[in-house]
Motif scaffolding. Structure first.
Motif, PDB file in Angstrom:
ATOM      1  N   LYS A  62      74.253  91.211  35.889  1.00  0.00           N
ATOM      2  CA  LYS A  62      74.978  90.615  36.409  1.00  0.00           C
ATOM      3  C   LYS A  62      76.348  91.059  36.912  1.00  0.00           C
ATOM      4  O   LYS A  62      76.860  92.560  35.727  1.00  0.00           O
ATOM      5  N   SER A  63      77.631  90.808  37.492  1.00  0.00           N
ATOM      6  CA  SER A  63      78.860  92.089  37.791  1.00  0.00           C
ATOM      7  C   SER A  63      79.950  90.922  38.227  1.00  0.00           C
ATOM      8  O   SER A  63      79.509  89.471  38.377  1.00  0.00           O
ATOM      9  N   ASP A  64      81.277  90.952  37.716  1.00  0.00           N
ATOM     10  CA  ASP A  64      82.683  89.736  38.615  1.00  0.00           C
ATOM     11  C   ASP A  64      82.590  90.155  39.624  1.00  0.00           C
ATOM     12  O   ASP A  64      82.848  88.562  40.310  1.00  0.00           O
ATOM     13  N   GLU A  65      82.314  90.566  40.632  1.00  0.00           N
ATOM     14  CA  GLU A  65      82.529  90.454  41.992  1.00  0.00           C
ATOM     15  C   GLU A  65      80.748  90.876  42.813  1.00  0.00           C
ATOM     16  O   GLU A  65      80.436  91.202  41.700  1.00  0.00           O
ATOM     17  N   ALA A  66      81.051  90.249  44.319  1.00  0.00           N
ATOM     18  CA  ALA A  66      79.481  90.822  44.296  1.00  0.00           C
ATOM     19  C   ALA A  66      79.609  92.656  45.301  1.00  0.00           C
ATOM     20  O   ALA A  66      81.043  92.774  45.415  1.00  0.00           O
ATOM     21  N   ASP A  67      78.161  92.402  45.745  1.00  0.00           N
ATOM     22  CA  ASP A  67      77.349  93.379  45.533  1.00  0.00           C
ATOM     23  C   ASP A  67      78.450  94.399  45.349  1.00  0.00           C
ATOM     24  O   ASP A  67      79.165  95.954  45.774  1.00  0.00           O
ATOM     25  N   VAL A  68      78.361  95.088  43.831  1.00  0.00           N
ATOM     26  CA  VAL A  68      78.820  96.118  43.188  1.00  0.00           C
ATOM     27  C   VAL A  68      77.300  97.075  42.954  1.00  0.00           C
ATOM     28  O   VAL A  68      76.238  95.977  42.926  1.00  0.00           O
ATOM     29  N   PRO A  69      77.778  98.809  42.818  1.00  0.00           N
ATOM     30  CA  PRO A  69      76.665  99.448  42.339  1.00  0.00           C
ATOM     31  C   PRO A  69      75.967  98.982  40.750  1.00  0.00           C
ATOM     32  O   PRO A  69      76.823  98.675  40.400  1.00  0.00           O
ATOM     33  N   VAL A  70      74.982  98.828  41.058  1.00  0.00           N
ATOM     34  CA  VAL A  70      73.735  98.894  39.949  1.00  0.00           C
ATOM     35  C   VAL A  70      74.884  99.503  38.579  1.00  0.00           C
ATOM     36  O   VAL A  70      74.946  98.427  37.180  1.00  0.00           O
ATOM     37  N   GLU A  71      75.110 100.718  38.455  1.00  0.00           N
ATOM     38  CA  GLU A  71      76.446 101.325  37.374  1.00  0.00           C
ATOM     39  C   GLU A  71      77.490 100.816  37.185  1.00  0.00           C
ATOM     40  O   GLU A  71      77.295 100.455  35.934  1.00  0.00           O
ATOM     41  N   GLU A  72      77.336  99.482  37.615  1.00  0.00           N
ATOM     42  CA  GLU A  72      79.297  98.408  37.725  1.00  0.00           C
ATOM     43  C   GLU A  72      79.166  97.349  37.137  1.00  0.00           C
ATOM     44  O   GLU A  72      79.734  96.564  36.668  1.00  0.00           O
ATOM     45  N   LYS A  73      77.589  96.775  36.692  1.00  0.00           N
ATOM     46  CA  LYS A  73      76.507  95.565  36.143  1.00  0.00           C
ATOM     47  C   LYS A  73      76.602  95.606  34.794  1.00  0.00           C
ATOM     48  O   LYS A  73      76.172  96.438  33.518  1.00  0.00           O
ATOM     49  N   THR A  74      76.279  94.650  34.244  1.00  0.00           N
ATOM     50  CA  THR A  74      75.865  94.417  33.371  1.00  0.00           C
ATOM     51  C   THR A  74      74.705  94.475  33.378  1.00  0.00           C
ATOM     52  O   THR A  74      74.090  93.076  33.253  1.00  0.00           O
ATOM     53  N   CYS A  75      73.523  94.439  32.601  1.00  0.00           N
ATOM     54  CA  CYS A  75      72.727  94.751  32.543  1.00  0.00           C
ATOM     55  C   CYS A  75      71.580  94.121  30.994  1.00  0.00           C
ATOM     56  O   CYS A  75      72.090  95.356  30.311  1.00  0.00           O
ATOM     57  N   GLY A  76      70.564  93.531  31.148  1.00  0.00           N
ATOM     58  CA  GLY A  76      69.631  93.391  30.211  1.00  0.00           C
ATOM     59  C   GLY A  76      67.726  92.613  30.510  1.00  0.00           C
ATOM     60  O   GLY A  76      67.718  92.847  31.421  1.00  0.00           O
ATOM     61  N   GLN A  77      67.054  92.390  29.713  1.00  0.00           N
ATOM     62  CA  GLN A  77      65.660  92.872  29.118  1.00  0.00           C
ATOM     63  C   GLN A  77      65.683  91.571  29.388  1.00  0.00           C
ATOM     64  O   GLN A  77      66.036  91.610  27.282  1.00  0.00           O
ATOM     65  N   ALA A  78      65.433  90.212  29.282  1.00  0.00           N
ATOM     66  CA  ALA A  78      64.602  89.791  28.641  1.00  0.00           C
ATOM     67  C   ALA A  78      63.269  89.597  27.177  1.00  0.00           C
ATOM     68  O   ALA A  78      62.343  90.515  27.915  1.00  0.00           O
ATOM     69  N   ASN A  79      62.999  88.795  25.890  1.00  0.00           N
ATOM     70  CA  ASN A  79      62.176  89.528  25.239  1.00  0.00           C
ATOM     71  C   ASN A  79      60.703  88.690  25.898  1.00  0.00           C
ATOM     72  O   ASN A  79      60.981  87.440  26.403  1.00  0.00           O
ATOM     73  N   ALA A  80      60.144  89.196  25.900  1.00  0.00           N
ATOM     74  CA  ALA A  80      58.133  89.004  26.663  1.00  0.00           C
ATOM     75  C   ALA A  80      57.322  88.392  25.019  1.00  0.00           C
ATOM     76  O   ALA A  80      56.424  87.648  25.247  1.00  0.00           O
ATOM     77  N   ASP A  81      57.950  88.170  23.858  1.00  0.00           N
ATOM     78  CA  ASP A  81      56.939  88.301  23.358  1.00  0.00           C
ATOM     79  C   ASP A  81      56.442  86.298  22.938  1.00  0.00           C
ATOM     80  O   ASP A  81      55.857  85.689  22.503  1.00  0.00           O
ATOM     81  N   GLU A  82      57.353  85.567  23.278  1.00  0.00           N
ATOM     82  CA  GLU A  82      57.368  83.954  23.358  1.00  0.00           C
ATOM     83  C   GLU A  82      56.181  83.898  24.972  1.00  0.00           C
ATOM     84  O   GLU A  82      56.214  82.583  25.439  1.00  0.00           O
ATOM     85  N   MET A  83      55.395  84.778  25.177  1.00  0.00           N
ATOM     86  CA  MET A  83      54.763  84.669  26.581  1.00  0.00           C
ATOM     87  C   MET A  83      53.409  85.144  26.033  1.00  0.00           C
ATOM     88  O   MET A  83      52.816  86.028  25.309  1.00  0.00           O
ATOM     89  N   SER A  84      52.201  83.907  26.012  1.00  0.00           N
ATOM     90  CA  SER A  84      51.281  84.091  24.898  1.00  0.00           C
ATOM     91  C   SER A  84      49.826  83.373  25.422  1.00  0.00           C
ATOM     92  O   SER A  84      49.366  82.676  26.926  1.00  0.00           O
ATOM     93  N   VAL A  85      49.055  83.689  24.855  1.00  0.00           N
ATOM     94  CA  VAL A  85      47.016  83.294  25.419  1.00  0.00           C
ATOM     95  C   VAL A  85      46.793  83.163  24.242  1.00  0.00           C
ATOM     96  O   VAL A  85      46.911  83.757  23.266  1.00  0.00           O
ATOM     97  N   GLN A  86      46.419  81.117  24.700  1.00  0.00           N
ATOM     98  CA  GLN A  86      46.196  80.626  23.140  1.00  0.00           C
ATOM     99  C   GLN A  86      44.791  79.836  23.128  1.00  0.00           C
ATOM    100  O   GLN A  86      44.537  80.038  24.173  1.00  0.00           O
ATOM    101  N   HIS A  87      44.854  79.418  22.057  1.00  0.00           N
ATOM    102  CA  HIS A  87      42.600  79.181  22.133  1.00  0.00           C
ATOM    103  C   HIS A  87      41.847  78.787  23.495  1.00  0.00           C
ATOM    104  O   HIS A  87      41.346  78.324  23.689  1.00  0.00           O
ATOM    105  N   VAL A  88      41.702  80.570  22.616  1.00  0.00           N
ATOM    106  CA  VAL A  88      39.727  80.823  23.943  1.00  0.00           C
ATOM    107  C   VAL A  88      39.104  80.558  23.558  1.00  0.00           C
ATOM    108  O   VAL A  88      39.131  80.566  22.506  1.00  0.00           O
TER     109      VAL A  88
END
Length: 182
Positions: A62-88
Protein backbone atom coordinates in the motif's frame (compact mmCIF):
# COMPACT_ATOMS: atom_id res chain seq x y z
CA UNK A 1 -1.95 -41.17 -11.35
CA UNK A 2 -1.66 -37.73 -9.80
CA UNK A 3 -4.07 -34.81 -9.54
CA UNK A 4 -3.32 -31.22 -8.56
CA UNK A 5 -6.16 -29.02 -7.31
CA UNK A 6 -5.42 -25.29 -7.01
CA UNK A 7 -7.54 -23.08 -4.76
CA UNK A 8 -6.68 -19.46 -5.48
CA UNK A 9 -7.86 -15.97 -4.51
CA UNK A 10 -6.98 -12.71 -6.23
CA UNK A 11 -7.96 -9.06 -6.68
CA UNK A 12 -8.77 -8.12 -10.28
CA UNK A 13 -7.78 -4.46 -10.02
CA UNK A 14 -4.13 -3.52 -10.52
CA UNK A 15 -4.52 -0.72 -7.98
CA UNK A 16 -7.45 0.51 -5.90
CA UNK A 17 -8.26 2.98 -3.14
CA UNK A 18 -9.49 1.48 0.13
CA UNK A 19 -9.32 2.56 3.79
CA UNK A 20 -7.66 5.87 2.85
CA UNK A 21 -4.71 4.29 1.01
CA UNK A 22 -3.78 3.00 -2.44
CA UNK A 23 -3.43 -0.79 -2.54
CA UNK A 24 -1.90 -3.07 -5.15
CA UNK A 25 -4.14 -5.77 -6.53
CA UNK A 26 -3.18 -8.60 -8.84
CA UNK A 27 -4.28 -6.83 -12.03
CA UNK A 28 -5.64 -9.89 -13.83
CA UNK A 29 -8.60 -11.97 -14.89
CA UNK A 30 -9.11 -15.68 -14.18
CA UNK A 31 -5.97 -17.66 -15.00
CA UNK A 32 -4.15 -20.61 -13.52
CA UNK A 33 -0.71 -19.00 -13.10
CA UNK A 34 -1.71 -15.43 -12.26
CA UNK A 35 -0.85 -13.31 -9.23
CA UNK A 36 -2.71 -14.15 -6.03
CA UNK A 37 -3.66 -13.20 -2.50
CA UNK A 38 -3.64 -16.90 -1.58
CA UNK A 39 -2.68 -20.02 -3.51
CA UNK A 40 -3.35 -23.41 -1.98
CA UNK A 41 -2.17 -26.35 -4.08
CA UNK A 42 -3.24 -29.86 -3.09
CA UNK A 43 -1.44 -32.74 -4.84
CA UNK A 44 -3.09 -36.17 -4.70
CA UNK A 45 -0.90 -39.18 -5.52
CA UNK A 46 -3.05 -42.27 -5.95
CA UNK A 47 -0.05 -44.61 -6.33
CA UNK A 48 1.57 -43.60 -3.05
CA UNK A 49 -1.76 -42.68 -1.40
CA UNK A 50 -0.47 -39.28 -0.30
CA UNK A 51 -2.03 -35.83 -0.18
CA UNK A 52 0.49 -32.98 -0.05
CA UNK A 53 -0.15 -29.27 0.08
CA UNK A 54 1.69 -26.08 -0.81
CA UNK A 55 0.42 -22.90 0.86
CA UNK A 56 1.39 -19.49 -0.50
CA UNK A 57 0.33 -15.89 0.02
CA UNK A 58 1.06 -12.95 -2.24
CA UNK A 59 2.77 -9.72 -1.25
CA UNK A 60 0.40 -7.00 0.01
CA UNK A 61 1.51 -3.42 -0.68
CA UNK A 62 0.00 0.00 0.00
CA UNK A 63 0.96 3.64 -0.39
CA UNK A 64 -0.45 7.11 0.28
CA UNK A 65 -0.45 8.00 -3.42
CA UNK A 66 -1.27 6.11 -6.63
CA UNK A 67 1.45 4.86 -8.99
CA UNK A 68 4.48 5.15 -6.71
CA UNK A 69 7.57 2.91 -7.06
CA UNK A 70 7.54 -0.29 -5.01
CA UNK A 71 10.41 0.91 -2.81
CA UNK A 72 8.14 3.73 -1.58
CA UNK A 73 5.34 1.35 -0.58
CA UNK A 74 4.67 -0.41 2.68
CA UNK A 75 4.53 -4.16 2.04
CA UNK A 76 3.88 -7.33 4.02
CA UNK A 77 2.97 -10.96 3.54
CA UNK A 78 -0.04 -12.70 5.06
CA UNK A 79 0.53 -15.78 7.17
CA UNK A 80 -0.35 -19.05 5.39
CA UNK A 81 -0.62 -21.15 8.57
CA UNK A 82 -4.44 -21.14 8.49
CA UNK A 83 -4.55 -22.96 5.14
CA UNK A 84 -4.94 -26.71 5.62
CA UNK A 85 -6.07 -30.08 4.28
CA UNK A 86 -8.03 -32.04 6.87
CA UNK A 87 -9.93 -35.31 7.31
CA UNK A 88 -8.28 -37.23 4.45
CA UNK A 89 -10.09 -40.54 3.82
CA UNK A 90 -8.84 -43.06 1.24
CA UNK A 91 -11.29 -45.43 -0.45
CA UNK A 92 -10.66 -48.04 -3.18
CA UNK A 93 -11.93 -45.75 -5.97
CA UNK A 94 -11.53 -42.22 -4.54
CA UNK A 95 -10.09 -39.98 -1.85
CA UNK A 96 -12.03 -37.34 0.04
CA UNK A 97 -10.82 -34.43 2.19
CA UNK A 98 -11.67 -30.99 3.55
CA UNK A 99 -9.72 -27.88 2.49
CA UNK A 100 -9.80 -24.75 4.62
CA UNK A 101 -8.13 -21.39 4.15
CA UNK A 102 -7.95 -18.13 6.03
CA UNK A 103 -5.53 -15.23 5.56
CA UNK A 104 -5.52 -11.64 6.84
CA UNK A 105 -4.18 -8.46 5.33
CA UNK A 106 -0.81 -8.13 7.13
CA UNK A 107 -0.90 -4.32 6.97
CA UNK A 108 -4.24 -3.82 8.76
CA UNK A 109 -4.35 -5.10 12.32
CA UNK A 110 -8.14 -5.23 12.45
CA UNK A 111 -8.59 -6.73 8.96
CA UNK A 112 -11.16 -9.42 8.43
CA UNK A 113 -9.60 -12.55 6.93
CA UNK A 114 -10.51 -13.95 3.54
CA UNK A 115 -11.97 -17.38 4.25
CA UNK A 116 -12.90 -20.49 2.28
CA UNK A 117 -13.65 -24.14 2.90
CA UNK A 118 -14.43 -26.96 0.50
CA UNK A 119 -15.25 -30.64 0.74
CA UNK A 120 -13.51 -32.47 -2.10
CA UNK A 121 -13.79 -35.95 -3.63
CA UNK A 122 -11.27 -37.04 -6.28
CA UNK A 123 -11.99 -40.22 -8.22
CA UNK A 124 -9.23 -42.66 -9.08
CA UNK A 125 -10.48 -43.33 -12.62
CA UNK A 126 -9.39 -42.50 -16.15
CA UNK A 127 -10.58 -38.87 -15.86
CA UNK A 128 -9.85 -38.21 -12.16
CA UNK A 129 -13.25 -36.57 -11.77
CA UNK A 130 -13.35 -34.02 -8.95
CA UNK A 131 -16.47 -33.08 -7.00
CA UNK A 132 -16.36 -30.12 -4.66
CA UNK A 133 -18.78 -28.09 -2.60
CA UNK A 134 -18.27 -25.49 0.08
CA UNK A 135 -18.42 -21.83 0.90
CA UNK A 136 -16.32 -18.67 0.92
CA UNK A 137 -16.44 -14.93 1.50
CA UNK A 138 -17.93 -12.61 -1.14
CA UNK A 139 -14.48 -11.11 -1.79
CA UNK A 140 -11.97 -11.27 -3.34
CA UNK A 141 -12.20 -13.38 -6.53
CA UNK A 142 -12.01 -17.16 -6.04
CA UNK A 143 -10.99 -19.85 -8.54
CA UNK A 144 -10.42 -23.61 -8.38
CA UNK A 145 -8.56 -25.64 -11.03
CA UNK A 146 -7.89 -29.32 -11.60
CA UNK A 147 -4.74 -30.59 -13.33
CA UNK A 148 -4.43 -34.34 -13.83
CA UNK A 149 -1.64 -36.51 -15.17
CA UNK A 150 -4.03 -38.06 -17.73
CA UNK A 151 -4.17 -34.72 -19.60
CA UNK A 152 -0.50 -33.79 -19.05
CA UNK A 153 -1.48 -31.42 -16.24
CA UNK A 154 -3.38 -28.96 -18.44
CA UNK A 155 -5.44 -26.85 -15.98
CA UNK A 156 -9.21 -27.22 -16.19
CA UNK A 157 -11.31 -24.60 -14.36
CA UNK A 158 -13.77 -26.10 -11.88
CA UNK A 159 -15.07 -22.97 -10.17
CA UNK A 160 -14.83 -19.17 -10.56
CA UNK A 161 -16.31 -16.37 -8.45
CA UNK A 162 -16.14 -12.65 -9.30
CA UNK A 163 -15.72 -10.42 -6.27
CA UNK A 164 -18.51 -7.90 -5.88
CA UNK A 165 -16.85 -5.58 -3.35
CA UNK A 166 -13.98 -5.83 -0.88
CA UNK A 167 -16.52 -4.79 1.74
CA UNK A 168 -17.87 -8.37 1.48
CA UNK A 169 -14.65 -9.71 3.00
CA UNK A 170 -15.76 -9.71 6.62
CA UNK A 171 -18.19 -11.72 8.65
CA UNK A 172 -19.56 -15.10 7.66
CA UNK A 173 -18.70 -17.02 4.50
CA UNK A 174 -21.89 -16.03 2.68
CA UNK A 175 -21.23 -17.58 -0.75
CA UNK A 176 -22.37 -21.20 -0.97
CA UNK A 177 -20.81 -23.37 -3.65
CA UNK A 178 -23.16 -26.18 -4.68
CA UNK A 179 -21.76 -29.55 -5.67
CA UNK A 180 -19.66 -29.16 -8.85
CA UNK A 181 -18.09 -32.02 -10.78
CA UNK A 182 -15.42 -31.73 -13.42
Amino acid sequence: MAVLIRFQTFIKEKQFRFLGAWWEGDGREFEFNGGYRTRHDVLIDFVGQTVRQKRLTGLTCKSDEADVPVEEKTCGQANADEMSVQHVLWHPDHVQFHVRGSAKNPLVGTAFPLDYEFDVVVRNDEYNMVTLSGRHDGAPCYEVYKCASFNNFVPLPLYRWNSQSLLRLGGIMEIRVPSITG
